[in-house]
Design an enzyme around this catalytic site. Structure first.
Site, mmCIF file in Angstrom:
data_model
loop_
_atom_site.group_PDB
_atom_site.id
_atom_site.type_symbol
_atom_site.label_atom_id
_atom_site.label_comp_id
_atom_site.label_asym_id
_atom_site.label_seq_id
_atom_site.Cartn_x
_atom_site.Cartn_y
_atom_site.Cartn_z
ATOM 1 N N GLU B 43 4.407 10.002 7.024
ATOM 2 C CA GLU B 43 3.600 9.176 7.925
ATOM 3 C C GLU B 43 4.596 8.177 8.522
ATOM 4 O O GLU B 43 5.194 7.379 7.778
ATOM 5 C CB GLU B 43 2.499 8.460 7.114
ATOM 6 C CG GLU B 43 1.451 7.774 7.938
ATOM 7 C CD GLU B 43 0.479 8.723 8.619
ATOM 8 O OE1 GLU B 43 0.392 9.908 8.230
ATOM 9 O OE2 GLU B 43 -0.181 8.269 9.570
ATOM 10 N N ASP B 54 -1.866 -4.468 9.398
ATOM 11 C CA ASP B 54 -0.793 -4.459 8.405
ATOM 12 C C ASP B 54 -0.524 -5.821 7.803
ATOM 13 O O ASP B 54 -0.634 -6.842 8.477
ATOM 14 C CB ASP B 54 0.490 -3.932 9.050
ATOM 15 C CG ASP B 54 0.394 -2.453 9.344
ATOM 16 O OD1 ASP B 54 0.210 -1.686 8.390
ATOM 17 O OD2 ASP B 54 0.451 -2.071 10.533
ATOM 18 N N TYR B 169 -8.044 9.451 5.908
ATOM 19 C CA TYR B 169 -7.290 8.350 5.288
ATOM 20 C C TYR B 169 -8.296 7.440 4.572
ATOM 21 O O TYR B 169 -9.037 6.703 5.208
ATOM 22 C CB TYR B 169 -6.553 7.576 6.373
ATOM 23 C CG TYR B 169 -5.495 6.596 5.889
ATOM 24 C CD1 TYR B 169 -5.783 5.614 4.957
ATOM 25 C CD2 TYR B 169 -4.199 6.646 6.403
ATOM 26 C CE1 TYR B 169 -4.808 4.721 4.526
ATOM 27 C CE2 TYR B 169 -3.215 5.754 5.989
ATOM 28 C CZ TYR B 169 -3.524 4.790 5.050
ATOM 29 O OH TYR B 169 -2.569 3.903 4.635
#
Lengths: 400, 263
Positions: B43, B54, B169
């Protein structure tokens, strides 16, 4: 499926990590319910009147316009409790937070005005409050930081990136994606993912409603133009919204031209940016060729943002509003003029709008025209910034 | 790949690193280290100025890469080289919507196809906003990856499952990426629910940094794990000592891959 249309033309949307979608949906549902709830609406109206101090006056500038046929009115949001228009919508959002049984509020702030307003609302409603602020803004807006702290808010310094509003916004969103079950993210402007642009406009449209009523009472006609500064765009959309259908009224949004557009150090995405996706929405953006978000610049921390609310992007795209820019220097000049001529200290943000109104006035001094300038906030927070600039200018003059 | 691993009774180990951190040359070396020590897929993050999904470790990684002023075209060139070197390896990229939008959605997915990219995850595009990207991705045979939060209700699980290609995911927890918060809030029932609707593999990400977590995740029934911040933390720690950096990444990758072997 959303309950309200998340888009204004092609602008808007909900570009957030999937984790935040339930929180946005919950907020939208509660907002829609609140708009049908008589008690909610009455309580909000009562707070605006008896706590915040609405209606705010519409003041005619008698000295500023001498020798011209222009009449400039100031919508005095600077006289609202907290010192800026921000108080209007945080009261509404704090009520929504209570409705959703949230115990804490997250906010971000640039100039500190939204931070102060948030701290006010949280103190009033006994909500825990943490406010993200870029470290540079903490330095340049120390008085507002003190006000927030006095009202019990925790001010968190953001050191990432440029250390300004853009980074504080990112950090607040990061916090929210971890704490949305117990916290409400109180966005301070008519930007961000749906439903914020709609919520903020609806809570701010009182500015336009009052202005229309007042100007019709004083002038018997609608104004030629409404002029407001645009960072994220909440004060502008608040005053524009009531006049959008009145096509004879020009809607003029004034963006920060910073050090001058040609220097690249500005905060004018509507005039000099292009469409992109950032901070949860599709709107105009300051970005480089690769699509990375550029840092904006304005002497006014409250306008120092590289994007703008999606409804403004839409109003521009359909040519209903025009967006212009004025430089830091022009804003500082307007700031001084209003202090000297009318005894009003405007926020540096609002000084941008005033500077453009003065430009228009001086361009056509013999034209009969009526302008309303939204004086979105008071400038006490900015006096040290302005003083430093004036001192630098004096030094520069002496050295010549 | 998932079938092979399933036959071997192994979980899938997918490392995440940001392209260009600390440099493009080093990225290639890091990726080679990851693959040669057991990475079953990659990834790859494409750096963005405002990566709001993030945490601090990956944010800093993005900024280090951005400081080098690489272009998206350069990233695609490097990705193409990786694809040529590892023809069978699933390679996904993770990035933010403005990079895709700015390049032009069609051009972006065409570039992905040309570079041999298997899948694209756009961190700030939830399934509700995905139409614009999804149909173009399908036309270019690129799998769109959707994120499933741990508190997803049945309707969201159903919608994600209906659209999912490549893998889903699964988020270990709310919040942003990072190793500071290790709470894993997924349950066996939750995994079962997703499997009822979808047969695509499930990869768990966010907060994965050690063997214990990996074993626990695989026991829940997921197909594998994605590990980012722990690897990037090594890059950050040994920025000026490249040999140590590579060695530490090798050790961690090997250890984490070994813990995916169920038997």
């Amino acid at each position: 499926m959303t309950l309200l249309d998340p888009y204004f033309g092609q602008f808007g949307g909900m570009y957030v990590p999937q984790i935040l979608m339930p929180a946005l949906n919950e907020l939208e549902q509660n907002f829609v319910d609140s708009q049908k709830d008589k008690i909610f609406k009455e309580t909000f109206k009562n707070l605006l009147k008896n706590y915040a101090g609405r209606p705010t006056p519409l003041s005619l500038c008698c000295n500023l316009t001498k020798g011209t046929k222009t009449r400039i009115y100031l919508k005095r949001e600077d006289l609202l409790h907290g010192g800026a228009h921000k108080t209007n919508q945080v009261l509404g959002q704090a009520m929504l937070a209570l409705k959703m049984h949230k115990q804490e509020v997250i906010a971000e702030t640039g100039a500190g005005q939204h931070g102060v307003a948030t701290a006010i609302a949280c103190a009033l409603f006994n909500l825990k409050c943490r406010i993200y602020m870029g470290f540079k803004d903490i330095e340049r807006q120390s008085v507002n930081v003190l006000r927030m702290k006095l009202m019990g808010a925790q001010v968190i310094s953001v050191k990432n990136g440029s250390g300004t509003l853009k980074d504080a916004c990112n950090e607040a969103l990061r916090d929210w994606s971890d704490s949305y079950k117990t916290s409400h993210y109180m966005i301070g402007t008519a930007a961000g993912p749906h439903p914020y642009p709609i919520i903020v406009r609806e809570f701010q449209k009182i500015i336009g409603e009052e202005s229309k009523k007042q100007i019709l009472e004083y002038e018997r006609v609608l104004p030629n133009a409404i002029i407001a500064c645009v960072g994220g765009g909440s004060n502008a959309i608040g005053i524009f919204s009531e006049f959008i259908k009145d096509k004879q009224v020009d809607l003029i949004g004034v963006e920060p031209g910073g050090c001058g557009i040609e220097t690249g150090r500005h905060g004018a995405p509507l005039s000099y940016g292009r469409t992109g996706i950032y901070f949860g929405m599709k709107s105009y953006l300051m970005q480089n060729q690769e699509g990375q978000i550029k840092e904006s610049w304005s002497i006014s921390a409250g306008l120092d943002f590289p994007s703008v609310g999606p409804e403004h992007a839409w109003l521009k795209s359909i040519n209903r509003a025009q967006y212009v820019s004025v430089t830091d220097q022009e804003a500082v000049n307007a700031f001084q003029i209003l202090c000297k001529k009318e005894g009003i200290i405007p926020a540096l943000e609002s000084s941008h709008a005033l500077a453009y109104a003065l430009k228009l006035m001086n361009l056509f001094p013999n034209k009969k025209q009526v302008f309303i300038v939204n004086l979105s906030g008071r400038g006490d927070k900015d006096i040290l910034t302005v003083n430093n600039i004036l001192k630098d200018q004096e030094k520069h003059c002496e050295s010549l | 790949m998932f079938l092979k691993l399933s036959l071997l009774q192994e979980g899938c180990f997918v490392p995440f690193v940001v392209m260009g951190d600390p440099s493009l040359e080093m990225s290639i070396q890091i990726i080679e280290t990851l693959v040669s020590n057991g990475a079953d897929a990659l990834e790859i993050g494409i750096p963005f100025s405002d990566p709001l999904a993030d945490g601090p470790v990956i944010q800093k990684s993005n900024l280090r890469a951005l400081s080098k002023n690489y272009t998206l075209s350069q990233y695609f060139n490097e990705l193409k080289k990786i694809r040529e070197k590892y023809p069978m390896l699933p390679i996904g990229i993770l990035l933010y919507a403005n990079l895709v939008y700015n390049r032009g959605i069609k051009k972006f997915y065409l570039d992905c196809f040309s570079a041999g990219i298997s899948s694209v995850l756009i961190a700030d595009v939830p399934i509700e906003e995905s139409d614009l990207f999804y149909y173009t991705a399908n036309k270019h045979k690129i799998n769109s990856i959707f994120v499933c939060p741990p508190d997803a209700n049945c309707s969201l699980i159903y919608n994600i499952s209906k659209r999912a290609k490549g893998y889903i995911y699964l988020l270990s927890r709310p919040g942003v990426t990072g190793i500071q918060n290790n709470t894993q809030s997924l349950s066996k029932n939750f995994i079962k629910k997703i499997k009822k609707y979808s047969s695509v593999p499930l990869l768990q990400g966010f907060g994965i940094s050690n063997s214990f977590q990996i074993k626990k995740s695989l026991q829940l029934g997921v197909s594998g794990v994605i590990c980012g911040s722990a690897i990037i933390h090594i890059i950050e720690t040994y920025l000026t000592e490249k040999e140590k950096m590579i060695n530490q990444i090798r050790i961690l990758t090997y250890k984490l891959k070994q813990s995916t072997k169920i038997i």
